[in-house]
Design an enzyme around this catalytic site. Structure first.
Site, mmCIF file in Angstrom:
data_model
loop_
_atom_site.group_PDB
_atom_site.id
_atom_site.type_symbol
_atom_site.label_atom_id
_atom_site.label_comp_id
_atom_site.label_asym_id
_atom_site.label_seq_id
_atom_site.Cartn_x
_atom_site.Cartn_y
_atom_site.Cartn_z
ATOM 1 N N ASP A 1 0.852 -1.196 0.000
ATOM 2 C CA ASP A 1 0.000 0.000 0.000
ATOM 3 C C ASP A 1 0.891 1.251 0.000
ATOM 4 O O ASP A 1 1.886 1.322 0.724
ATOM 5 C CB ASP A 1 -0.907 -0.007 1.240
ATOM 6 C CG ASP A 1 -2.044 0.994 1.135
ATOM 7 O OD1 ASP A 1 -3.197 0.556 1.053
ATOM 8 O OD2 ASP A 1 -1.754 2.216 1.142
ATOM 9 N N HIS B 1 -11.992 -1.272 -7.109
ATOM 10 C CA HIS B 1 -11.529 -2.557 -7.658
ATOM 11 C C HIS B 1 -11.339 -3.467 -6.453
ATOM 12 O O HIS B 1 -10.631 -3.084 -5.501
ATOM 13 C CB HIS B 1 -10.215 -2.357 -8.421
ATOM 14 C CG HIS B 1 -9.687 -3.609 -9.052
ATOM 15 N ND1 HIS B 1 -9.708 -3.839 -10.418
ATOM 16 C CD2 HIS B 1 -9.135 -4.717 -8.506
ATOM 17 C CE1 HIS B 1 -9.191 -5.026 -10.671
ATOM 18 N NE2 HIS B 1 -8.831 -5.577 -9.519
ATOM 19 N N HIS C 1 -10.317 -5.412 -3.498
ATOM 20 C CA HIS C 1 -9.026 -5.606 -2.850
ATOM 21 C C HIS C 1 -9.223 -5.886 -1.375
ATOM 22 O O HIS C 1 -10.171 -5.412 -0.755
ATOM 23 C CB HIS C 1 -8.108 -4.402 -3.037
ATOM 24 C CG HIS C 1 -8.670 -3.105 -2.543
ATOM 25 N ND1 HIS C 1 -9.599 -2.374 -3.254
ATOM 26 C CD2 HIS C 1 -8.431 -2.400 -1.405
ATOM 27 C CE1 HIS C 1 -9.905 -1.276 -2.585
ATOM 28 N NE2 HIS C 1 -9.220 -1.259 -1.442
ATOM 29 N N HIS D 1 -7.053 -5.621 2.234
ATOM 30 C CA HIS D 1 -5.871 -5.120 2.931
ATOM 31 C C HIS D 1 -5.357 -6.209 3.864
ATOM 32 O O HIS D 1 -6.140 -6.802 4.617
ATOM 33 C CB HIS D 1 -6.223 -3.912 3.809
ATOM 34 C CG HIS D 1 -6.743 -2.720 3.075
ATOM 35 N ND1 HIS D 1 -6.009 -1.564 2.917
ATOM 36 C CD2 HIS D 1 -7.936 -2.488 2.468
ATOM 37 C CE1 HIS D 1 -6.736 -0.665 2.242
ATOM 38 N NE2 HIS D 1 -7.905 -1.212 1.972
ATOM 39 N N GLY E 1 -15.889 3.391 3.191
ATOM 40 C CA GLY E 1 -14.636 4.135 3.002
ATOM 41 C C GLY E 1 -13.792 3.625 1.855
ATOM 42 O O GLY E 1 -12.583 3.839 1.821
ATOM 43 N N ASN F 1 -12.816 -2.724 2.371
ATOM 44 C CA ASN F 1 -13.763 -1.610 2.443
ATOM 45 C C ASN F 1 -14.702 -1.677 1.249
ATOM 46 O O ASN F 1 -14.263 -1.953 0.122
ATOM 47 C CB ASN F 1 -13.011 -0.284 2.451
ATOM 48 C CG ASN F 1 -12.100 -0.153 3.660
ATOM 49 O OD1 ASN F 1 -12.466 -0.556 4.752
ATOM 50 N ND2 ASN F 1 -10.908 0.394 3.458
HETATM 51 P P1 DGP Z 1 -9.620 1.539 0.081
HETATM 52 O O1 DGP Z 1 -10.019 2.703 0.924
HETATM 53 O O2 DGP Z 1 -9.960 0.228 0.751
HETATM 54 O O3 DGP Z 1 -10.151 1.628 -1.339
HETATM 55 O O4 DGP Z 1 -8.042 1.549 0.031
HETATM 56 C C1 DGP Z 1 -7.303 1.922 -1.084
HETATM 57 C C2 DGP Z 1 -5.850 1.865 -0.689
HETATM 58 O O5 DGP Z 1 -5.091 1.958 -1.884
HETATM 59 C C3 DGP Z 1 -5.364 2.973 0.224
HETATM 60 O O6 DGP Z 1 -4.910 2.392 1.468
HETATM 61 C C4 DGP Z 1 -4.198 3.624 -0.496
HETATM 62 C C5 DGP Z 1 -3.894 2.651 -1.598
HETATM 63 N N1 DGP Z 1 -3.480 3.264 -2.852
HETATM 64 C C6 DGP Z 1 -4.118 4.255 -3.513
HETATM 65 N N2 DGP Z 1 -3.458 4.550 -4.651
HETATM 66 C C7 DGP Z 1 -2.379 3.721 -4.704
HETATM 67 C C8 DGP Z 1 -1.332 3.546 -5.641
HETATM 68 O O7 DGP Z 1 -1.242 4.215 -6.681
HETATM 69 N N3 DGP Z 1 -0.404 2.589 -5.343
HETATM 70 C C9 DGP Z 1 -0.479 1.832 -4.214
HETATM 71 N N4 DGP Z 1 0.485 0.912 -4.027
HETATM 72 N N5 DGP Z 1 -1.468 1.967 -3.305
HETATM 73 C C10 DGP Z 1 -2.399 2.901 -3.559
#
Ligand code: DGP
Length: 118
Positions: free
Chosen positions: A32, A101, A103, A105, A96, A90
């Site tokens: 992340d 897409h 995913h 965590h 939130g 989420n």
């Molecule tokens: P969510 O809120 O569950 O949709 O979390 C999205 C997560 O994605 C957040 O913790 C930050 C991460 N994130 C956003 N943009 C990027 C990116 O360009 N690269 C990476 N590695 N993580 C990203």
């Protein structure tokens, strides 16, 4: 509707960089960009599902099994089973979710306490 221009779709297409920690035919797992724990990895499906809700409603059983196996294989690659870890996904506005897409965590690397938000 799935948005093919979301950030994770671009990472899948290698249009954006990511630090990969595990990959197979069904999932990609990468660090992340804004870690909320010493270990913070995102496991994404290689299919076009916008969230866990979309995935659960529309994916077939094989896709569901292969995705969750990919999550566990990532846990194994990171050697997290002994110390423990947290899984979070989420969903939607109130959940939130920032990136539309599917995913999960994976958070680990320190005692995470009882607060469950990422
Ligand atoms: P969510 O809120 O569950 O949709 O979390 C999205 C997560 O994605 C957040 O913790 C930050 C991460 N994130 C956003 N943009 C990027 C990116 O360009 N690269 C990476 N590695 N993580 C990203």
């Amino acid at each position: 509707m799935y948005d093919p221009n979301n950030i994770f779709a671009k990472i899948l297409r290698k249009e954006l960089p990511a630090t990969c920690v595990y990959e197979d035919d069904h999932v990609l797992a990468f660090k992340d960009i804004h870690p909320a724990a010493p270990i913070h990895v995102l496991v994404i499906t290689k299919k076009a599902y916008s969230s866990f809700d979309d995935f659960s409603a529309c994916a077939n059983e094989q896709e569901i099994v292969l995705f969750w196996q990919g999550v566990y294989k990532t846990v194994q690659a990171l050697r997290l089973s002994l110390q423990g870890y947290r899984l979070v996904t989420n969903i939607g506005t109130d959940g939130g979710q920032e990136v539309p897409h599917l995913h999960v965590h994976i958070l680990a690397g320190k005692p995470l306490g009882t607060k469950v938000c990422v």
